[in-house]
Design an enzyme around this catalytic site. Structure first.
Site, short mmCIF file in Angstrom:
data_model
loop_
_atom_site.label_atom_id
_atom_site.label_comp_id
_atom_site.label_asym_id
_atom_site.label_seq_id
_atom_site.Cartn_x
_atom_site.Cartn_y
_atom_site.Cartn_z
CD GLU A 105 -15.47 0.93 14.80
OE1 GLU A 105 -16.76 1.00 15.44
OE2 GLU A 105 -15.27 1.80 13.93
CD GLU A 113 -20.97 4.40 15.77
OE1 GLU A 113 -19.57 4.32 15.68
OE2 GLU A 113 -21.43 4.52 14.48
#
Length: 316
Positions: free
Chosen positions: A280, A143
């Site tokens: 997100e 990520e």
């Protein structure tokens, strides 16, 4: 941003803004529904919302230096997205005098400094860990690498329009910064808008993006009351443009299909004194979303969609 990591507990999001936000999102981007329909037609999944705790079903372990398995460099930062952008022409001064802070979630070096990132910091409402390692795809694409890549692409797009762009970190420090420092960087820059870039670590079958908005918090060092409304506007615009440019659907597991969630437990939002949201961009632990997140072409679209939302917010 995996909700399984320390400092990101998964309480049920507040829903007080749900109705108005749904209406506002639809009003802002009527064309976005077409992109959403296309997404569904090619394999996007709907389904009932589950609680935020569903994203605790899996988490990844980032690996230093990992790269996407495919498509990493098929579109270079700053290249044009395929969808038509409402932004001003490249090289314009449309955003001259505006300051945008981009907060790439986590740091590629965090996993080497667990003791440092596990130390407690004040987030206003209580104390939480400095930061987390973030999540990763099943193939090991971290990520933290995703967030930096999207941040670089956004910086290029926004600087072309005259904005002053600052990153909270650019892999130029061994770990962090901590969540309280991330908020402070935006505050001290007197940013007109701050966006924290993340990707979730939820369960297989959970797909789509969601934008996290600050709730009204007034406790200790936290007072978000003045930024709730402008942050809501910023988040709605980003959500709408993200759908339009990427074709991705709002999350099917949180946010009741609006792509918008309000939270009061994130230090990066609680301690902000300027308009700020988190996004997100997808679920790294779902294979279909992971295929998008590891594509350079799709990351360029994500950067364009987020940037277009920021531009719309700053230009009113």
């Amino acid at each position: 941003m995996s909700y399984t990591g320390p400092g990101f507990d998964p309480p049920q999001p507040r829903r007080s803004r749900r109705g108005p936000l749904t209406v506002a999102l639809a009003a802002l981007v009527p064309g976005a529904l077409l992109g959403w329909a296309v997404y569904a037609a090619v394999g996007g999944s709907g389904g009932d919302e589950v609680s935020a705790g569903a994203s605790a079903s899996a988490s990844g372990t980032p690996t230093a230096g990992t790269s996407p398995s495919a498509g990493a460099d098929d579109t270079k930062p700053g290249a044009s997205a395929s969808a038509k952008s409402p932004s001003a022409p490249a090289g314009s001064a449309a955003l001259k005098g505006k300051v945008v802070v981009i907060d790439p979630g986590h740091n590629p070096g965090n996993f080497r400094h667990t003791a440092d990132i596990n130390r407690q910091v004040d987030i206003g409402t209580n104390r939480k860990e400095c930061d987390t390692t973030g999540t990763a795809t099943n193939d090991g694409y971290a990520e933290a690498e995703f967030t930096l890549d999207v941040a670089h692409r956004m910086r290029t797009l926004l600087e072309r329009q005259g904005a002053t762009v600052k990153l909270t970190q650019d892999a130029d420090r061994p770990f962090g910064p901590c969540v309280d420092e991330r908020a402070r960087i935006g505050n001290e820059a007197k940013a007109d808008a701050v966006v924290s870039i993340h990707a979730d670590g939820s369960g297989t079958g959970n797909r789509g993006f969601h934008v996290i908005l600050p709730g009204a918090v007034h406790s200790g060092a936290a007072d978000t009351r003045a930024i709730v409304e402008p942050s809501g506007d910023l988040g709605e615009r980003i959500a709408g443009d993200f759908v339009r440019v990427t074709g991705s659907a709002p999350s099917n597991y949180i946010g009741d299909g609006t792509g918008l969630v309000t939270r009061e437990d994130l230090g990066g939002l609680n301690l902000s004194t300027v308009p700020k949201v988190f996004i997100e961009c997808g679920n790294m632990r779902d294979s279909k979303d992971a295929a998008l997140l590891t594509s350079g072409a799709w990351r360029q679209k994500a950067a364009q969609g987020i940037s277009d939302g920021i531009v719309g917010f700053l230009r009113g």
